[in-house]
Each structure stands twice: as structure tokens, then as C-alpha cells.
Design a protein around this motif. Sequence first.
Motif, PDB file in Angstrom:
ATOM      1  N   CYS A   1     -18.643  25.427  28.224  1.00 49.71           N
ATOM      2  CA  CYS A   1     -18.843  26.946  27.444  1.00 49.71           C
ATOM      3  C   CYS A   1     -19.306  27.934  28.795  1.00 49.71           C
ATOM      4  O   CYS A   1     -19.287  27.741  29.818  1.00 49.71           O
ATOM      5  CB  CYS A   1     -19.999  26.097  27.326  1.00 49.71           C
ATOM      6  SG  CYS A   1     -21.610  27.600  26.282  1.00 49.71           S
ATOM      7  N   GLN A   2     -18.295  28.756  28.547  1.00 47.51           N
ATOM      8  CA  GLN A   2     -18.715  30.043  29.115  1.00 47.51           C
ATOM      9  C   GLN A   2     -19.348  31.441  28.520  1.00 47.51           C
ATOM     10  O   GLN A   2     -19.668  31.330  27.458  1.00 47.51           O
ATOM     11  CB  GLN A   2     -16.871  30.609  28.987  1.00 47.51           C
ATOM     12  CG  GLN A   2     -16.512  30.249  29.826  1.00 47.51           C
ATOM     13  CD  GLN A   2     -15.171  30.292  29.793  1.00 47.51           C
ATOM     14  OE1 GLN A   2     -14.615  31.481  28.959  1.00 47.51           O
ATOM     15  NE2 GLN A   2     -14.217  30.329  30.974  1.00 47.51           N
ATOM     16  N   PRO A   3     -20.055  31.700  29.398  1.00 50.42           N
ATOM     17  CA  PRO A   3     -21.684  33.466  28.733  1.00 50.42           C
ATOM     18  C   PRO A   3     -19.879  33.755  28.710  1.00 50.42           C
ATOM     19  O   PRO A   3     -19.133  34.651  28.532  1.00 50.42           O
ATOM     20  CB  PRO A   3     -21.570  33.538  30.434  1.00 50.42           C
ATOM     21  CG  PRO A   3     -20.586  33.316  31.517  1.00 50.42           C
ATOM     22  CD  PRO A   3     -20.043  32.008  30.599  1.00 50.42           C
ATOM     23  N   ASP A   4     -20.972  34.916  27.505  1.00 50.42           N
ATOM     24  CA  ASP A   4     -20.550  36.279  26.772  1.00 50.42           C
ATOM     25  C   ASP A   4     -20.268  37.258  27.888  1.00 50.42           C
ATOM     26  O   ASP A   4     -19.289  37.835  27.737  1.00 50.42           O
ATOM     27  CB  ASP A   4     -20.833  36.362  25.246  1.00 50.42           C
ATOM     28  CG  ASP A   4     -20.539  35.620  24.612  1.00 50.42           C
ATOM     29  OD1 ASP A   4     -20.067  35.051  24.639  1.00 50.42           O
ATOM     30  OD2 ASP A   4     -21.796  35.537  24.000  1.00 50.42           O
ATOM     31  N   VAL A   5     -21.472  37.474  28.493  1.00 48.87           N
ATOM     32  CA  VAL A   5     -21.011  38.554  29.775  1.00 48.87           C
ATOM     33  C   VAL A   5     -21.774  37.975  31.142  1.00 48.87           C
ATOM     34  O   VAL A   5     -22.417  36.818  30.954  1.00 48.87           O
ATOM     35  CB  VAL A   5     -22.419  39.658  29.142  1.00 48.87           C
ATOM     36  CG1 VAL A   5     -22.412  40.485  29.771  1.00 48.87           C
ATOM     37  CG2 VAL A   5     -21.578  39.934  27.705  1.00 48.87           C
ATOM     38  N   ALA A   6     -21.356  38.650  31.898  1.00 49.41           N
ATOM     39  CA  ALA A   6     -21.598  38.339  33.322  1.00 49.41           C
ATOM     40  C   ALA A   6     -22.282  39.868  33.972  1.00 49.41           C
ATOM     41  O   ALA A   6     -21.801  40.574  33.969  1.00 49.41           O
ATOM     42  CB  ALA A   6     -21.089  38.223  34.413  1.00 49.41           C
ATOM     43  N   LEU A   7     -23.295  40.138  34.813  1.00 50.88           N
ATOM     44  CA  LEU A   7     -24.496  40.797  35.216  1.00 50.88           C
ATOM     45  C   LEU A   7     -23.761  40.544  36.628  1.00 50.88           C
ATOM     46  O   LEU A   7     -24.789  39.592  36.942  1.00 50.88           O
ATOM     47  CB  LEU A   7     -25.693  41.026  34.606  1.00 50.88           C
ATOM     48  CG  LEU A   7     -26.013  42.290  35.683  1.00 50.88           C
ATOM     49  CD1 LEU A   7     -25.523  43.668  34.953  1.00 50.88           C
ATOM     50  CD2 LEU A   7     -27.755  42.432  34.933  1.00 50.88           C
ATOM     51  N   LEU A   8     -23.390  41.286  37.288  1.00 51.64           N
ATOM     52  CA  LEU A   8     -22.887  41.146  38.615  1.00 51.64           C
ATOM     53  C   LEU A   8     -22.838  42.094  39.859  1.00 51.64           C
ATOM     54  O   LEU A   8     -23.111  43.504  38.951  1.00 51.64           O
ATOM     55  CB  LEU A   8     -21.317  40.934  39.032  1.00 51.64           C
ATOM     56  CG  LEU A   8     -21.168  39.749  38.141  1.00 51.64           C
ATOM     57  CD1 LEU A   8     -19.578  39.558  38.577  1.00 51.64           C
ATOM     58  CD2 LEU A   8     -21.593  38.313  38.573  1.00 51.64           C
ATOM     59  N   ASP A   9     -24.045  42.297  40.801  1.00 47.57           N
ATOM     60  CA  ASP A   9     -24.541  43.126  41.948  1.00 47.57           C
ATOM     61  C   ASP A   9     -23.372  43.635  42.406  1.00 47.57           C
ATOM     62  O   ASP A   9     -22.291  42.591  43.050  1.00 47.57           O
ATOM     63  CB  ASP A   9     -25.223  42.923  42.504  1.00 47.57           C
ATOM     64  CG  ASP A   9     -26.220  43.872  43.201  1.00 47.57           C
ATOM     65  OD1 ASP A   9     -25.243  44.961  43.813  1.00 47.57           O
ATOM     66  OD2 ASP A   9     -26.822  43.895  43.220  1.00 47.57           O
ATOM     67  N   VAL A  10     -22.408  44.792  42.749  1.00 47.65           N
ATOM     68  CA  VAL A  10     -21.689  45.146  42.895  1.00 47.65           C
ATOM     69  C   VAL A  10     -21.708  44.112  45.197  1.00 47.65           C
ATOM     70  O   VAL A  10     -20.373  44.077  45.369  1.00 47.65           O
ATOM     71  CB  VAL A  10     -21.323  46.547  43.405  1.00 47.65           C
ATOM     72  CG1 VAL A  10     -20.444  47.318  44.007  1.00 47.65           C
ATOM     73  CG2 VAL A  10     -20.881  47.302  42.138  1.00 47.65           C
ATOM     74  N   ARG A  11     -23.105  44.455  45.327  1.00 44.82           N
ATOM     75  CA  ARG A  11     -22.940  44.469  46.851  1.00 44.82           C
ATOM     76  C   ARG A  11     -23.462  42.621  46.610  1.00 44.82           C
ATOM     77  O   ARG A  11     -25.144  42.426  46.825  1.00 44.82           O
ATOM     78  CB  ARG A  11     -23.997  45.472  47.808  1.00 44.82           C
ATOM     79  CG  ARG A  11     -23.407  46.304  47.533  1.00 44.82           C
ATOM     80  CD  ARG A  11     -24.218  47.684  48.307  1.00 44.82           C
ATOM     81  NE  ARG A  11     -23.483  48.756  48.102  1.00 44.82           N
ATOM     82  CZ  ARG A  11     -22.777  49.834  49.218  1.00 44.82           C
ATOM     83  NH1 ARG A  11     -22.861  49.628  50.350  1.00 44.82           N
ATOM     84  NH2 ARG A  11     -23.051  50.857  48.632  1.00 44.82           N
TER      85      ARG A  11
END
Length: 85
Positions: A1-11
Amino acid sequence: CQPDVALLDVRMPGMNGIEVCRRLQAEGSAPDVRIVLITGTPDPVLSTQAAAAGAVALLGKETPPNTIAAQLLAAAEGRVGWSVE
């Protein structure tokens, strides 16, 4: 199962969010995951790099929480194109 969205910090330590985005796109391991990046230091060059890497949005850490939530929901529903906040 994969997420629909990923929130990633640039740093991030080791590998930044833009590089994670590039690798996911290049490997094709998560083709349907929409990536939203967040940064404390938004600038035009970073915006260009994020868009080229396949991110759907670049948000500043000063972005209000309700705006972040709205962007994540829009990304999950496929309603977001490129956005910079």
C-alpha cells in the motif's frame, strides 16, 4: 500500500527532499505519490528545482497550518498543479 501524498522537508540529513523526489520519480517506485515539499528558506531557484524534480507544491514553514492541510488534501485528491506558498 502506497501513500497518496508525501510531505518532505527540503533540508533533511543525508538526502534532501528534492533528491528523494527525484529518486522516486526516476525509479518509478512510487509513480502515483504526489510530493509536497516544505522549506524554511523558499527561493525561486529552490522552486524551480522542486518543480523539475516532480513535486506538486513547495510550502514555506511559515505557511499557516490550515493552508498546509488544504494543500495536502488537494494533492491527495489530484486537484493540485504546481503551487508555491
